[in-house]
Design a protein around this motif. Sequence first.
Motif, PDB file in Angstrom:
ATOM      1  N   GLU A  82       0.834  -1.218   0.000  1.00  0.00           N
ATOM      2  CA  GLU A  82       0.000   0.000   0.000  1.00  0.00           C
ATOM      3  C   GLU A  82       0.866   1.264   0.000  1.00  0.00           C
ATOM      4  OE1 GLU A  82      -3.288  -2.476   2.572  1.00  0.00           O
ATOM      5  OE2 GLU A  82      -2.058  -0.964   3.563  1.00  0.00           O
ATOM      6  N   ARG A  83       1.912   1.292   0.843  1.00  0.00           N
ATOM      7  CA  ARG A  83       2.810   2.459   0.861  1.00  0.00           C
ATOM      8  C   ARG A  83       3.472   2.644  -0.506  1.00  0.00           C
ATOM      9  NH1 ARG A  83       1.256   2.116   5.521  1.00  0.00           N
ATOM     10  NH2 ARG A  83       1.901   3.456   7.236  1.00  0.00           N
ATOM     11  N   ALA A  84       3.880   1.522  -1.105  1.00  0.00           N
ATOM     12  CA  ALA A  84       4.515   1.608  -2.425  1.00  0.00           C
ATOM     13  C   ALA A  84       3.517   2.209  -3.430  1.00  0.00           C
ATOM     14  CB  ALA A  84       4.974   0.229  -2.881  1.00  0.00           C
ATOM     15  N   ALA A  85       2.250   1.776  -3.338  1.00  0.00           N
ATOM     16  CA  ALA A  85       1.229   2.282  -4.264  1.00  0.00           C
ATOM     17  C   ALA A  85       0.977   3.776  -4.041  1.00  0.00           C
ATOM     18  CB  ALA A  85      -0.066   1.491  -4.096  1.00  0.00           C
ATOM     19  N   LEU A  86       0.948   4.190  -2.767  1.00  0.00           N
ATOM     20  CA  LEU A  86       0.724   5.608  -2.452  1.00  0.00           C
ATOM     21  C   LEU A  86       1.878   6.454  -2.991  1.00  0.00           C
ATOM     22  CD1 LEU A  86      -0.443   5.244   1.281  1.00  0.00           C
ATOM     23  CD2 LEU A  86      -1.872   5.840  -0.692  1.00  0.00           C
ATOM     24  N   THR A  87       3.085   5.947  -2.789  1.00  0.00           N
ATOM     25  CA  THR A  87       4.271   6.681  -3.244  1.00  0.00           C
ATOM     26  C   THR A  87       4.251   6.833  -4.759  1.00  0.00           C
ATOM     27  OG1 THR A  87       5.531   5.755  -1.398  1.00  0.00           O
ATOM     28  CG2 THR A  87       6.803   6.665  -3.228  1.00  0.00           C
ATOM     29  N   LEU A  88       4.019   5.712  -5.429  1.00  0.00           N
ATOM     30  CA  LEU A  88       4.045   5.716  -6.883  1.00  0.00           C
ATOM     31  C   LEU A  88       2.922   6.572  -7.459  1.00  0.00           C
ATOM     32  CD1 LEU A  88       5.745   4.516  -9.052  1.00  0.00           C
ATOM     33  CD2 LEU A  88       4.388   2.434  -8.952  1.00  0.00           C
ATOM     34  N   ASN A  89       1.760   6.510  -6.824  1.00  0.00           N
ATOM     35  CA  ASN A  89       0.635   7.317  -7.272  1.00  0.00           C
ATOM     36  C   ASN A  89       0.981   8.805  -7.220  1.00  0.00           C
ATOM     37  OD1 ASN A  89      -2.217   7.806  -7.903  1.00  0.00           O
ATOM     38  ND2 ASN A  89      -2.286   8.673  -5.843  1.00  0.00           N
ATOM     39  N   PHE A  90       1.633   9.219  -6.144  1.00  0.00           N
ATOM     40  CA  PHE A  90       1.979  10.630  -5.981  1.00  0.00           C
ATOM     41  C   PHE A  90       3.071  11.038  -6.981  1.00  0.00           C
ATOM     42  CE2 PHE A  90       3.728  14.074  -2.967  1.00  0.00           C
ATOM     43  CZ  PHE A  90       2.836  15.015  -3.464  1.00  0.00           C
ATOM     44  N   VAL A  91       4.050  10.166  -7.158  1.00  0.00           N
ATOM     45  CA  VAL A  91       5.115  10.451  -8.131  1.00  0.00           C
ATOM     46  C   VAL A  91       4.516  10.625  -9.526  1.00  0.00           C
ATOM     47  CG1 VAL A  91       7.089   9.417  -9.359  1.00  0.00           C
ATOM     48  CG2 VAL A  91       7.002   9.340  -6.862  1.00  0.00           C
ATOM     49  N   ARG A  92       3.627   9.703  -9.890  1.00  0.00           N
ATOM     50  CA  ARG A  92       3.024   9.784 -11.226  1.00  0.00           C
ATOM     51  C   ARG A  92       2.208  11.067 -11.380  1.00  0.00           C
ATOM     52  NH1 ARG A  92       3.621   4.753 -13.805  1.00  0.00           N
ATOM     53  NH2 ARG A  92       3.446   2.852 -12.563  1.00  0.00           N
ATOM     54  N   SER A  93       1.478  11.449 -10.324  1.00  0.00           N
ATOM     55  CA  SER A  93       0.666  12.673 -10.417  1.00  0.00           C
ATOM     56  C   SER A  93       1.544  13.907 -10.509  1.00  0.00           C
ATOM     57  CB  SER A  93      -0.227  12.833  -9.185  1.00  0.00           C
ATOM     58  OG  SER A  93      -1.122  11.781  -9.112  1.00  0.00           O
ATOM     59  N   LEU A  94       2.595  13.933  -9.733  1.00  0.00           N
ATOM     60  CA  LEU A  94       3.499  15.093  -9.784  1.00  0.00           C
ATOM     61  C   LEU A  94       4.055  15.248 -11.194  1.00  0.00           C
ATOM     62  CD1 LEU A  94       5.457  14.677  -6.420  1.00  0.00           C
ATOM     63  CD2 LEU A  94       4.068  16.657  -7.059  1.00  0.00           C
ATOM     64  N   ILE A  95       4.495  14.143 -11.755  1.00  0.00           N
ATOM     65  CA  ILE A  95       5.106  14.208 -13.084  1.00  0.00           C
ATOM     66  C   ILE A  95       4.062  14.582 -14.137  1.00  0.00           C
ATOM     67  CG2 ILE A  95       6.172  12.789 -14.882  1.00  0.00           C
ATOM     68  CD1 ILE A  95       7.763  11.445 -12.610  1.00  0.00           C
ATOM     69  N   ASP A  96       2.892  13.953 -14.061  1.00  0.00           N
ATOM     70  CA  ASP A  96       1.827  14.289 -15.020  1.00  0.00           C
ATOM     71  C   ASP A  96       1.396  15.739 -14.880  1.00  0.00           C
ATOM     72  OD1 ASP A  96       1.736  11.914 -16.254  1.00  0.00           O
ATOM     73  OD2 ASP A  96       0.034  11.111 -15.113  1.00  0.00           O
ATOM     74  N   GLY A  97       1.451  16.261 -13.655  1.00  0.00           N
ATOM     75  CA  GLY A  97       1.000  17.631 -13.418  1.00  0.00           C
ATOM     76  C   GLY A  97       2.035  18.673 -13.809  1.00  0.00           C
ATOM     77  N   GLY A  98       3.201  18.242 -14.254  1.00  0.00           N
ATOM     78  CA  GLY A  98       4.173  19.231 -14.739  1.00  0.00           C
ATOM     79  C   GLY A  98       5.258  19.582 -13.745  1.00  0.00           C
ATOM     80  N   PHE A  99       5.432  18.764 -12.707  1.00  0.00           N
ATOM     81  CA  PHE A  99       6.465  19.031 -11.710  1.00  0.00           C
ATOM     82  C   PHE A  99       7.844  19.146 -12.344  1.00  0.00           C
ATOM     83  CE2 PHE A  99       9.435  17.415  -8.390  1.00  0.00           C
ATOM     84  CZ  PHE A  99       9.154  18.322  -7.385  1.00  0.00           C
ATOM     85  N   ALA A 100       8.055  18.376 -13.401  1.00  0.00           N
ATOM     86  CA  ALA A 100       9.389  18.348 -14.011  1.00  0.00           C
ATOM     87  C   ALA A 100       9.510  19.331 -15.171  1.00  0.00           C
ATOM     88  CB  ALA A 100       9.683  16.936 -14.513  1.00  0.00           C
ATOM     89  N   ASP A 101       8.497  20.189 -15.326  1.00  0.00           N
ATOM     90  CA  ASP A 101       8.503  21.091 -16.470  1.00  0.00           C
ATOM     91  C   ASP A 101       9.629  22.109 -16.349  1.00  0.00           C
ATOM     92  OD1 ASP A 101       7.990  22.818 -18.516  1.00  0.00           O
ATOM     93  OD2 ASP A 101       5.825  22.880 -18.179  1.00  0.00           O
ATOM     94  N   LEU A 102      10.469  22.156 -17.366  1.00  0.00           N
ATOM     95  CA  LEU A 102      11.597  23.098 -17.341  1.00  0.00           C
ATOM     96  C   LEU A 102      11.119  24.551 -17.405  1.00  0.00           C
ATOM     97  CD1 LEU A 102      14.093  21.254 -19.703  1.00  0.00           C
ATOM     98  CD2 LEU A 102      14.124  21.374 -17.211  1.00  0.00           C
TER      99      LEU A 102
END
Length: 449
Positions: free
Chosen positions: A164-184
């Motif tokens: 469950e923790r792994a799923a929560l972590t991965l879910n947040f990572v995916r959302s951050l990236i999809d939301g543009g966290f890594a946008d230059l």
Amino acid sequence: MTQSSNLNDWQPGSWQALKASQQPSYTNDTQLKLAIERLSSLPPLVTSWEVEALKEKLAQAQRGEAFLLQGGDCAESFEECTSDNVVQKLKILLQMSLVLATGLKKPVIRVGRMAGQYAKPRSADEETRDGITLPSYRGDLVNRMPFTAKDREPDPELMLRGYERAALTLNFVRSLIDGGFADLHHPENWDLDFVGESPMASEYQKLVQSVSDSLEFFESVAGDVVRARRIEFYTSHEGLHLPYEQSQTRFLSHRDSWYNLTTHYPWIGMRTAALDGAHVEYFRGIKNPMGIKIGVTVTAEHLQGLVKTLNPNNEPGRLSFITRFGAQEVEKHLPRVIKAVREIDAHVLWICDPMHGNTETTESGYKTRDFDNIVSELQAAFRIHQDEGSHLGGVHLELTGENVTECIGGARGLKASDLAKAYKSQVDPRLNYEQAMEVAMRIAGQLKG
Ligand code: PEP
Ligand code: CO
């Protein structure tokens, strides 16, 4: 013979017939069976498409066309599965990858030691304090840290909590990236909020500026916005606790193959890489790309056996050797392991872990690593690979996005006497934010040269 025909005798649980080191002894078989059944029925954390895409990228790194950055905590803990921790770890890895990509002028493959790094090998099965002997703490996936009989009892339910923790972590990572966290185009995400007065700050600012200038230049010429928004990020953990790994191992009929779907890129730790052991047996049957930690005691025969067993078809991208010899020993051992692999013409991605061969204990009892030894092993690895006509395709680091004081040295010259200020690791000492950035800048400089 094809790999699948080699695998006729393989099942996700066939490792159980062999000696499995570093496993806890569960006392309640019914509970263990129930936890494994429950886990097996839950949805996977990653997909085979992602796993195969990563394998392709690792094959590029093998050929020298990309570079792998793999990093994160020695052990994740359930308690530290917080918003802040995930954000900080993603951020340091993204920033390091920017530095590496700019310096190297090649794509950087980002892999976190996260979303599943919950099980740890131990030097002894038991721990004794004041005449009381209890099972060793083996990570949050297995038991609990406090020294009481109840806490140290291996608890199968913890595998579910870990999933469950792994799923929560991965879910947040995916959302951050999809939301543009890594946008230059959002420099506030890329900015160094931590290095106000660091000696590294101005060099890093220059680098960020140059990335941003080239983006603007490119956009003004192309008349379009550069789509640097969506990046790829993969997960990895030590595939140590075999009941956990087994339970999320699925047969995908469209690929006619088994995949471990708890993570993209599991690795076998140094203590569990025996050729006739249960871990190698489990790993040989899954299609994921995999790493193997290699230390000073490895023989040519062992290395060649690993290649033959784990990658019989010499599939590019499948096998990575993560060498961890230490600054003192790297000169002695790296050339011979490179030769052993060359002798059998195997495709292997070479990664340097400059952490685990450089662990020492200070007089006051802190486990630490000296920044200079870390950089020195890395530099030696780059040079030795080059001298041997091979190349180093990646780096494996223990780091955190926080400002901890666990490793000595670095631009700010942390001393042994500074370690008490913010020493948080329960296991191995990690590079802090600034030290991790400095390693990235040193690699970028090294490779440019
Ligand atoms: C680790 O990566 O935390 C670890 C235990 O490494 P190794 O197996 O190389 O000792
Ligand atoms: Co470690």
